[in-house]
Scaffold this motif. Structure first.
Motif, mmCIF file in Angstrom:
data_model
loop_
_atom_site.group_PDB
_atom_site.id
_atom_site.type_symbol
_atom_site.label_atom_id
_atom_site.label_comp_id
_atom_site.label_asym_id
_atom_site.label_seq_id
_atom_site.Cartn_x
_atom_site.Cartn_y
_atom_site.Cartn_z
ATOM 1 N N PRO A 116 64.739 34.190 30.414
ATOM 2 C CA PRO A 116 64.168 35.636 30.770
ATOM 3 C C PRO A 116 63.484 35.403 32.225
ATOM 4 N N LEU A 117 63.594 36.412 33.104
ATOM 5 C CA LEU A 117 62.881 36.199 34.119
ATOM 6 C C LEU A 117 61.484 37.480 34.294
ATOM 7 N N SER A 118 61.155 37.964 33.052
ATOM 8 C CA SER A 118 60.072 38.890 32.891
ATOM 9 C C SER A 118 59.522 38.882 31.587
ATOM 10 N N LYS A 119 58.437 39.356 31.282
ATOM 11 C CA LYS A 119 57.800 39.250 30.024
ATOM 12 C C LYS A 119 58.703 40.174 28.928
ATOM 13 N N GLU A 120 59.246 41.388 29.428
ATOM 14 C CA GLU A 120 59.871 42.190 28.723
ATOM 15 C C GLU A 120 61.355 41.486 28.111
ATOM 16 N N GLN A 121 62.172 40.877 29.147
ATOM 17 C CA GLN A 121 62.996 39.948 29.042
ATOM 18 C C GLN A 121 62.600 39.034 27.715
ATOM 19 N N ARG A 122 61.777 38.302 27.746
ATOM 20 C CA ARG A 122 61.200 37.310 26.796
ATOM 21 C C ARG A 122 60.911 37.823 25.573
ATOM 22 N N THR A 123 60.433 38.864 25.555
ATOM 23 C CA THR A 123 60.240 39.746 24.162
ATOM 24 C C THR A 123 61.352 40.177 23.577
#
Length: 226
Positions: free
Chosen positions: A144-151
Motif C-alpha cells: 500500500p502507498l497510503s493509509k487508506e490502502q493499508r487499512t
C-alpha cells in the motif's frame, strides 16, 4: 537465465518459463469475494504496488482493467544497485518482481484491484513462488502507498482468511513501501508485445481470460492506457 531440468511424464506438457522455471500445471483461478471494506480515496489518480510472481502476468492483467492508466513492471524491496533483471532473477537480492499500478479510483477502486489480484493473478497460499516460478523474488506481496490502502488491504486479507475459499493458509503479506525501480524496457508491456511467447500463452493469457470471465465490467479488450 536459469532453467531447472525437470523429468516429466508423457502426459505432462512442459513449457519453459522465461521468468524462471519449467511450467508444470495451470493453477485454477478462484473468484475472490467483493471486499466488505470499500476503499475511499477521493478524486485524482492513485498508485499502488502489487507483487505476484513474474511481473509479465501481473502487468498484463492490470493493463486490461478499466480505470488503470499505467502498469509498470519493476523491482521493489531492495536497493538501486540490486535493481537489474540479472541480479533479481538470480535470487540474491532483496527485491521482488512487482508492478506499480496507477489508476482512477472513480473507475476502479483499490479494493476492486485487490479482488482482481487475488482472483486471477496470485495464489495467496503460496510463499516464495507463484505458478511455475520459484524463489523469494516471486513472492506475492501487497504494498500500500497510503493509509487508506493499508487499512483496506488489511481488512481484505482478514476477510479472505475467513472465507474458506482456500484450503491452505493465506500467507500473502502487506509490506512497507520502499523505492520502486522500473524494470528494463524490454519487460514493459511484454505480454502485449509478445502474445505468442510460450510463457505468455501458457500462464498469462489464461489470467486475462479469467479477468474477462469473472469481471466483465472491469475488463477492456484494448491494450491501452486510459
Amino acid at each position: 537465465m536459469k532453467f531447472r531440468v525437470a523429468i516429466l511424464s508423457a502426459a505432462t506438457a512442459l513449457t519453459l518459463s522465461a521468468c524462471g522455471q519449467p511450467a508444470l500445471a495451470l493453477d485454477n483461478p478462484v473468484e475472490a469475494p467483493a471486499a466488505a471494506r470499500k476503499a475511499t480515496e477521493g478524486y485524482g489518480l492513485k498508485t499502488a504496488i502489487f507483487a505476484g510472481g513474474c511481473f509479465w502476468g501481473v502487468e498484463g492483467v492490470f493493463s486490461h482493467v478499466k480505470g488503470v492508466h499505467s502498469a509498470v513492471s519493476g523491482y521493489h524491496g531492495g536497493t538501486k544497485r540490486q535493481a537489474s533483471y540479472n541480479l533479481v532473477s538470480s535470487g540474491i537480492t532483496d527485491h521482488v518482481e512487482a508492478v506499480k499500478v496507477t489508476y482512477d479510483p472513480k473507475v476502479v477502486r483499490y479494493d476492486e484491484l485487490l479482488q482482481i489480484f487475488f482472483s486471477v493473478v496470485a495464489d495467496p497460499t503460496l510463499k516464495n513462488r507463484q505458478g511455475p516460478d520459484r524463489g523469494a523474488h516471486y513472492d506475492a506481496e501487497i504494498v500500500p502507498l497510503s493509509k487508506e490502502q493499508r487499512t483496506v488491504a488489511a481488512a481484505y486479507l482478514g476477510q479472505l482468511k475467513k472465507s474458506g475459499l482456500w484450503k491452505k493458509p493465506i500467507v500473502t503479506s502487506i509490506e512497507p513501501a520502499r523505492t520502486f525501480y522500473a524494470a528494463e524496457d524490454y519487460h514493459q508491456d511484454f505480454a502485449a508485445k509478445n502474445p505468442r511467447h510460450g510463457y505468455i500463452q501458457r500462464w498469462d493469457k489464461p489470467k486475462i481470460a479469467a479477468l474477462k470471465k469473472f469481471y466483465p465490467k472491469h475488463y477492456r479488450a484494448e491494450f491501452k492506457r486510459d
